[in-house]
Design an enzyme around this catalytic site. Sequence first.
Site, PDB file in Angstrom:
ATOM      1  N   TYR A   1       2.059   8.643 -11.597  1.00  0.00           N
ATOM      2  CA  TYR A   1       1.249   7.889 -10.701  1.00  0.00           C
ATOM      3  C   TYR A   1       0.512   6.637 -11.549  1.00  0.00           C
ATOM      4  CZ  TYR A   1      -2.078   6.742  -7.146  1.00  0.00           C
ATOM      5  OH  TYR A   1      -2.736   6.046  -6.194  1.00  0.00           O
TER       6      TYR A   1
ATOM      7  N   LYS B   1       0.847   2.659 -11.232  1.00  0.00           N
ATOM      8  CA  LYS B   1      -0.066   1.881 -10.985  1.00  0.00           C
ATOM      9  C   LYS B   1      -0.833   0.971 -12.232  1.00  0.00           C
ATOM     10  CE  LYS B   1      -0.470   3.362  -6.786  1.00  0.00           C
ATOM     11  NZ  LYS B   1      -0.244   2.404  -5.747  1.00  0.00           N
TER      12      LYS B   1
ATOM     13  N   ASN C   1       0.918  -1.227   0.012  1.00  0.00           N
ATOM     14  CA  ASN C   1       0.006  -0.033  -0.076  1.00  0.00           C
ATOM     15  C   ASN C   1       0.866   1.170  -0.128  1.00  0.00           C
ATOM     16  OD1 ASN C   1      -2.541   1.415   0.072  1.00  0.00           O
ATOM     17  ND2 ASN C   1      -2.352   1.558   2.021  1.00  0.00           N
TER      18      ASN C   1
END
Length: 175
Positions: free
Chosen positions: A102, A106, A36
């Site tokens: 980002y 991901k 995470n």
Amino acid sequence: ARALAVPLEIREQESIESAMAAVLAKFGELDVLVNNAALALRKPALEFTREEWNAVIDTNLTGTFFMTQAMGRHLISGKRQGTIISITSTHGIVGMANRSAYGITKAAVMHMTRMLAIEWAEHGIRVNSVAPGAVITQSRAGLPEDIAQAAVFLASDESRFVTGNAYSIDGGMTI
């Protein structure tokens, strides 16, 4: 429930190994890993410096890979089944301005999930990801509990036939 707070700098291999060793020393075994850690720099792609780009890649992708690798090594060497869950993002599925690095990382973690699910299936290791959408901060937003429940399901025996998936928990945002 038992817990252990362990310092971890996800961008440093030595820190990953120390964290794994500390958890294993305390509990003896480890069956579930939830990745995470994330760095989400919001800026136009044309303004990224190499240092900023590398920080996002090292945190979101490289760190996640090597943490996952450490868990995979633990499970395989101990001939244990287990599950690995990476928290990704809907930014890895749909484009959005000022979130390029980002979103790219991901999306890469989602594909890493599929690749490792195939590679480690023979060892009984399930690898999945959860892609949250907006949480609490917008009018159509989920709650942290909505994301947590998906991770709990993936960590449980109820999902024993589930691997290689990226679950969007986004209220329909990526439809």
